[in-house]
Each structure stands twice: as C-alpha cells, then as structure tokens.
Write an enzyme that holds these catalytic residues in place. Structure first.
Site, PDB file in Angstrom:
ATOM      1  N   PRO A  96       0.840  -1.240   0.008  1.00 58.43           N
ATOM      2  CA  PRO A  96       0.005  -0.101   0.089  1.00 58.43           C
ATOM      3  C   PRO A  96       0.858   1.227  -0.030  1.00 58.43           C
ATOM      4  O   PRO A  96       1.724   1.305   0.972  1.00 58.43           O
ATOM      5  CB  PRO A  96      -0.758  -0.094   1.285  1.00 58.43           C
ATOM      6  CG  PRO A  96       0.117  -1.156   2.114  1.00 58.43           C
ATOM      7  CD  PRO A  96       0.940  -2.052   1.355  1.00 58.43           C
ATOM      8  N   LEU A  97       0.535   2.063  -0.930  1.00 56.35           N
ATOM      9  CA  LEU A  97       1.346   3.270  -0.961  1.00 56.35           C
ATOM     10  C   LEU A  97       0.587   4.492  -1.142  1.00 56.35           C
ATOM     11  O   LEU A  97      -0.098   4.832  -2.482  1.00 56.35           O
ATOM     12  CB  LEU A  97       2.455   3.220  -2.245  1.00 56.35           C
ATOM     13  CG  LEU A  97       3.278   1.867  -2.150  1.00 56.35           C
ATOM     14  CD1 LEU A  97       3.688   1.802  -3.617  1.00 56.35           C
ATOM     15  CD2 LEU A  97       4.502   2.469  -1.411  1.00 56.35           C
ATOM     16  N   THR A  98       0.573   5.441  -0.095  1.00 59.46           N
ATOM     17  CA  THR A  98      -0.144   6.769  -0.067  1.00 59.46           C
ATOM     18  C   THR A  98       0.438   7.711  -1.098  1.00 59.46           C
ATOM     19  O   THR A  98       1.525   7.736  -1.260  1.00 59.46           O
ATOM     20  CB  THR A  98      -0.425   7.190   1.130  1.00 59.46           C
ATOM     21  OG1 THR A  98      -1.215   6.590   1.900  1.00 59.46           O
ATOM     22  CG2 THR A  98      -1.050   8.761   1.142  1.00 59.46           C
ATOM     23  N   TYR A 100      -1.410   4.653  13.201  1.00 60.19           N
ATOM     24  CA  TYR A 100      -2.752   5.089  12.769  1.00 60.19           C
ATOM     25  C   TYR A 100      -3.673   4.437  14.062  1.00 60.19           C
ATOM     26  O   TYR A 100      -3.383   3.899  14.882  1.00 60.19           O
ATOM     27  CB  TYR A 100      -3.372   4.965  11.315  1.00 60.19           C
ATOM     28  CG  TYR A 100      -2.464   5.501  10.288  1.00 60.19           C
ATOM     29  CD1 TYR A 100      -1.964   7.080  10.671  1.00 60.19           C
ATOM     30  CD2 TYR A 100      -1.559   4.875   9.666  1.00 60.19           C
ATOM     31  CE1 TYR A 100      -1.144   7.716   9.661  1.00 60.19           C
ATOM     32  CE2 TYR A 100      -0.442   5.584   8.709  1.00 60.19           C
ATOM     33  CZ  TYR A 100      -0.301   7.054   8.882  1.00 60.19           C
ATOM     34  OH  TYR A 100       0.356   7.763   8.003  1.00 60.19           O
ATOM     35  N   ARG A 158      -2.802  -5.617   8.674  1.00 51.95           N
ATOM     36  CA  ARG A 158      -1.344  -5.056   8.578  1.00 51.95           C
ATOM     37  C   ARG A 158      -1.154  -4.508   9.922  1.00 51.95           C
ATOM     38  O   ARG A 158      -2.025  -3.794  10.513  1.00 51.95           O
ATOM     39  CB  ARG A 158      -1.014  -3.754   7.638  1.00 51.95           C
ATOM     40  CG  ARG A 158       0.378  -3.699   7.271  1.00 51.95           C
ATOM     41  CD  ARG A 158       0.551  -2.733   6.221  1.00 51.95           C
ATOM     42  NE  ARG A 158       1.564  -3.400   5.430  1.00 51.95           N
ATOM     43  CZ  ARG A 158       2.661  -2.380   4.844  1.00 51.95           C
ATOM     44  NH1 ARG A 158       2.360  -1.224   4.520  1.00 51.95           N
ATOM     45  NH2 ARG A 158       3.631  -2.781   4.223  1.00 51.95           N
ATOM     46  N   ALA A 208      -3.727   3.451   1.389  1.00 50.16           N
ATOM     47  CA  ALA A 208      -4.635   3.672   2.238  1.00 50.16           C
ATOM     48  C   ALA A 208      -5.986   4.495   1.730  1.00 50.16           C
ATOM     49  O   ALA A 208      -5.585   5.402   1.466  1.00 50.16           O
ATOM     50  CB  ALA A 208      -4.004   4.172   3.673  1.00 50.16           C
ATOM     51  N   GLN A 217      -7.132  -0.932   1.029  1.00 56.55           N
ATOM     52  CA  GLN A 217      -6.524  -1.014   2.418  1.00 56.55           C
ATOM     53  C   GLN A 217      -7.272   0.438   3.379  1.00 56.55           C
ATOM     54  O   GLN A 217      -7.517   1.197   2.977  1.00 56.55           O
ATOM     55  CB  GLN A 217      -5.186  -0.276   2.572  1.00 56.55           C
ATOM     56  CG  GLN A 217      -4.646  -0.614   3.984  1.00 56.55           C
ATOM     57  CD  GLN A 217      -3.188  -0.162   4.260  1.00 56.55           C
ATOM     58  OE1 GLN A 217      -3.072   1.157   3.816  1.00 56.55           O
ATOM     59  NE2 GLN A 217      -2.300  -0.670   4.836  1.00 56.55           N
ATOM     60  N   GLY A 268       7.294  -1.869  -2.330  1.00 56.15           N
ATOM     61  CA  GLY A 268       6.697  -0.601  -2.294  1.00 56.15           C
ATOM     62  C   GLY A 268       7.385   0.488  -3.023  1.00 56.15           C
ATOM     63  O   GLY A 268       6.987   0.420  -4.595  1.00 56.15           O
TER      64      GLY A 268
HETATM   65  C1  FNR Z   1       4.206   3.759   2.178  1.00 56.98           C
HETATM   66  N1  FNR Z   1       4.036   2.841   2.985  1.00 56.98           N
HETATM   67  C2  FNR Z   1       2.279   2.707   3.463  1.00 56.98           C
HETATM   68  N2  FNR Z   1       1.891   1.647   4.266  1.00 56.98           N
HETATM   69  C3  FNR Z   1       0.537   1.303   4.638  1.00 56.98           C
HETATM   70  O1  FNR Z   1       0.631   0.526   5.125  1.00 56.98           O
HETATM   71  N3  FNR Z   1      -0.363   2.262   3.921  1.00 56.98           N
HETATM   72  C4  FNR Z   1       0.137   3.440   3.097  1.00 56.98           C
HETATM   73  O2  FNR Z   1      -0.889   3.854   2.391  1.00 56.98           O
HETATM   74  C5  FNR Z   1       1.406   3.524   2.682  1.00 56.98           C
HETATM   75  N4  FNR Z   1       1.793   4.599   2.139  1.00 56.98           N
HETATM   76  C6  FNR Z   1       3.147   4.740   1.580  1.00 56.98           C
HETATM   77  C7  FNR Z   1       3.445   5.770   0.804  1.00 56.98           C
HETATM   78  C8  FNR Z   1       4.956   5.979   0.549  1.00 56.98           C
HETATM   79  C9  FNR Z   1       5.170   6.941  -0.570  1.00 56.98           C
HETATM   80  C10 FNR Z   1       5.806   4.961   1.069  1.00 56.98           C
HETATM   81  C11 FNR Z   1       7.376   5.157   0.546  1.00 56.98           C
HETATM   82  C12 FNR Z   1       5.387   4.017   1.890  1.00 56.98           C
HETATM   83  C13 FNR Z   1       4.666   1.853   3.623  1.00 56.98           C
HETATM   84  C14 FNR Z   1       4.816   1.048   2.427  1.00 56.98           C
HETATM   85  O3  FNR Z   1       3.780  -0.062   2.354  1.00 56.98           O
HETATM   86  C15 FNR Z   1       6.130  -0.162   2.637  1.00 56.98           C
HETATM   87  O4  FNR Z   1       5.839  -0.927   3.910  1.00 56.98           O
HETATM   88  C16 FNR Z   1       7.401   0.555   2.458  1.00 56.98           C
HETATM   89  O5  FNR Z   1       7.452   1.398   1.498  1.00 56.98           O
HETATM   90  C17 FNR Z   1       8.548  -0.470   2.776  1.00 56.98           C
HETATM   91  O6  FNR Z   1       8.726  -1.072   1.458  1.00 56.98           O
HETATM   92  P1  FNR Z   1       9.599  -0.873   0.330  1.00 56.98           P
HETATM   93  O7  FNR Z   1       9.049   0.631  -0.386  1.00 56.98           O
HETATM   94  O8  FNR Z   1      11.107  -0.722   0.994  1.00 56.98           O
HETATM   95  O9  FNR Z   1       9.604  -1.859  -0.775  1.00 56.98           O
END
Ligand code: FNR
Length: 347
Positions: free
Chosen positions: A25-27, A179, A226, A58, A100, A316
């Site tokens: 998940p990536l905001t 959160y 998560r 999320a 998510q 991510g």
């Molecule tokens: C995240 N991460 C994250 N985690 C989550 O549970 N919900 C989310 O919306 C987000 N948003 C988010 C945005 C950005 C820009 C980053 C870089 C990270 C954390 C993500 O899911 C992940 O756990 C980490 O990025 C580590 O994995 P990588 O990037 O090392 O493969």
C-alpha cells in the site's frame, strides 16, 4: 533462483494469486477534491495488475480519519464508483486488488474535514507538523467514548462492504504505522482505564472488534490485516507493548484471515523488545500466511521466502519507480532506482 516468486499461490478457497509479489500500500495523495480516485489513478493501478495482489493506498473509512491532502475515501457513492473504475481496470488485466481501510486517529487534522477535533484512544498529541502542510500542527485528540468506538467499528464494517460493492477482491485492515488501530495497541498512545486500555486484552479489544465485524461482513477469506508491533512511525514503542502483541497475534491466528502483513519501512530494523525484526517476531507468533516487506530486492525477498521468514513479498518504492516491476524482474532487466522526487507524479 527467483523462481520462488513466480509460481501461483493458493491463499484460501476464494483467492489464488498469480505470483508472490504483492504491491505494498502506497499513499500518493492524488485523489480529487472529493477524495474520488481519478483516471490517472485507474491507469496507475492497471499498469501494476501483473503483481500477484495489489494492496491499494490507504483509503479513508470516513471523513474525520483524514491526515493528508487528497487521500481517497470509500464512504460516498462517488468514491465507490471511482474505485469501481480502478478495480475493473485491474481485473480486465487479470489482476487482483484489496482496499486498505484507514482511519488515522490522532494523525488526522480537523482542517481536512472542517471539524472541531480528532478522535483517538487518549488525549495524547503527536508532536510536530503535518508532512506536506508544515503550517498545520497536530492537535490534542479527543479520547473516543464507548459510543464513538462502536460507531468507528460500524464505519469500518460499512467501508468493507463498500469495498466489495466497488469490486475489490477483499480488504486489508490498516492496523499499522501509528494510525487509529495501532494507537490502541501501544502504551505511548493508549492510557485508557476502561475496557479498551490498561491490559493486553483490553488494548486489543477495538482492533479485534474491527477484524471480527469485517470478517463476518465480507468473509475472513477476503480480510487481511497489517500490523506494526514495533513502534517506529507516528508512535513510540514501549517494552510493555510486547505483551499486547503476544496476546493479539494468536487471537488473529484463530480468525483464519487471508493474511497478515508486516507494517514496516525497513525490515532490517531490530526492536529490542521484540527480540529482533518485526517480521521475525510476527513469524514466531503467527502461523498463517505472512507478507514480508521493507527494503527487499527480488533476490533478498526470494531468499527470505525460501528460508521460511515469510510467504509473500510486498514491494513498495521499487513499484513506484517501475510500473513494469514484475516483467523486469522476470526477464532479468535492470530496475530504475526509486527517488523521492518520483512522488509528484503517477507513472
Ligand atoms: C508507504 N507505506 C504505506 N504503508 C501502508 O500501510 N499504507 C500506506 O498508505 C502507505 N503509504 C506509503 C507511501 C509511500 C510514499 C511510502 C514510501 C511508503 C509503507 C509501504 O507500504 C512499505 O511498507 C514501505 O515502503 C517499505 O517497502 P519498500 O518500499 O522498501 O519495498
């Protein structure tokens, strides 16, 4: 030896994934002013449909959970329709996608929803200012009453039902990264002396109620979770938290969810009170399907799966930089390195 990543995997009677690579998940803060997903978001997710499972950025279960600009919601008909375009596009390309579900608790700000206060377990403010909006300082939250907690549980349940209406294959409950749900599970943010605080059983009561209501509503096969047992983001860890997660993880295991997902940015981080990394601790206390994440490369992730450290690998930042990550890895092409400047645009 990357073969391990590329075999289909049966998660349960409802879900079989094409491979073991999960989009983390990536905001991205790219929804429109009504928090509706845009066409650019439809295309962004569709480009990543060859991952075994996409976990969406999320998504807010309701307006007062918002702590960042332009994060999408799943609580209005317009938002549900917007997400339907995303899920259709992913399904048309043979992919699967979970939503998510998110409420930021004390990380929210009344500015976003024109409110008077934010809700959290206890009246303990997060220090500092908001990312991307440094002029806003976090507020002291209002401790949620029992009635407000019951409404939050009901709203998580409704958002899960909305996710299914929007065509998602399931939901991941965001219980990580400091959160709302995570705030109940750590002593630094939960000082309650009622049935939601003070002991591991009490601190786990709200998270387990959310899990139970959602898995009863949409099915446990479609419900993932998560968690961040180590406090590292938006929250401080406390050695007493260990007992909370020692209690919670076996309780989650009994619920037979689709999976449990480690919430961490770098899995080489060690937590003294967990006797090691977050994934090591979770593997030791939970026997179901575990998704690992946090600074893994295809090789280190595949090695970790083969060593039994977790079962599926979430990626991510490399997936932000490489929409064609799966294809590149499978065909041995070089990956484009991730850079924070890439966050301004959806490629
Ligand atoms: C995240 N991460 C994250 N985690 C989550 O549970 N919900 C989310 O919306 C987000 N948003 C988010 C945005 C950005 C820009 C980053 C870089 C990270 C954390 C993500 O899911 C992940 O756990 C980490 O990025 C580590 O994995 P990588 O990037 O090392 O493969």
């Amino acid at each position: 030896m990357l073969d391990t990543l590329f075999h289909p995997v049966v998660l349960n009677d409802t879900l079989t994934l094409n491979n073991r690579i999960i989009m983390a998940p990536l905001t991205r803060c790219m929804a429109d002013d009504n928090l509706v997903p845009t066409q650019a978001m439809v295309d962004y997710y569709a480009r990543r449909a060859d991952t075994g499972l996409i976990v969406s950025e999320a998504i807010l279960i309701r307006a007062d959970g918002q702590g960042y600009p332009h994060t999408p919601g799943l609580f209005t008909p317009e938002q549900i329709n917007g997400w339907h375009k995303v899920t259709d596009a992913v399904h048309n390309k043979g992919g699967k996608i979970f939503a998510q579900l998110w409420h930021t608790g004390r990380v929210a700000h009344p500015f976003f929803f024109n409110g008077e206060y934010v809700l959290a377990p206890s009246a303990i403010a997060l220090e500092g200012t908001l990312p991307r909006m440094r002029e806003l300082t976090y507020t002291v939250p209002k401790p949620a009453t029992k009635t407000e907690i019951e409404q939050l549980i009901a709203d998580f349940s409704q958002a899960a039902a909305n996710a299914i209406d929007a065509g998602f294959d399931g939901v991941e409950i965001h219980g990580a990264n400091g959160y709302l749900i995570d705030q109940f599970l750590h002593f630094s943010t939960n000082e309650r002396d009622d049935e939601f605080g003070g002991t591991p059983e009490n601190m786990a009561r709200f998270p387990l109620a959310v899990i139970d209501t959602i898995s009863q509503r949409i099915g446990r096969d479609r419900t993932g979770l998560r968690l961040s047992p180590g406090g590292y983001f938006n929250i401080e860890g406390d050695s007493r938290d260990r007992a909370v997660f020692d209690y919670l993880l076996p309780e989650v295991e009994k619920r037979c969810l689709a999976y449990l997902h480690v919430g961490i940015f770098d899995d080489s981080m060690n937590f003294e009170y967990l006797d090691g990394s977050a994934s090591h601790y979770m593997r030791t206390h939970y026997k179901g399907t575990l998704i690992g994440v946090g600074c893994y490369t295809p090789q280190t992730g595949s090695d970790a799966i083969e060593a039994g450290k977790f079962d599926l690998l979430a990626i991510g930042r490399p997936l932000i930089a490489n929409p064609d990550y799966v294809n590149k890895v499978q065909s041995g092409q070089a990956l484009t390195p991730y850079d924070d400047t890439m966050l301004v645009q959806l490629i």
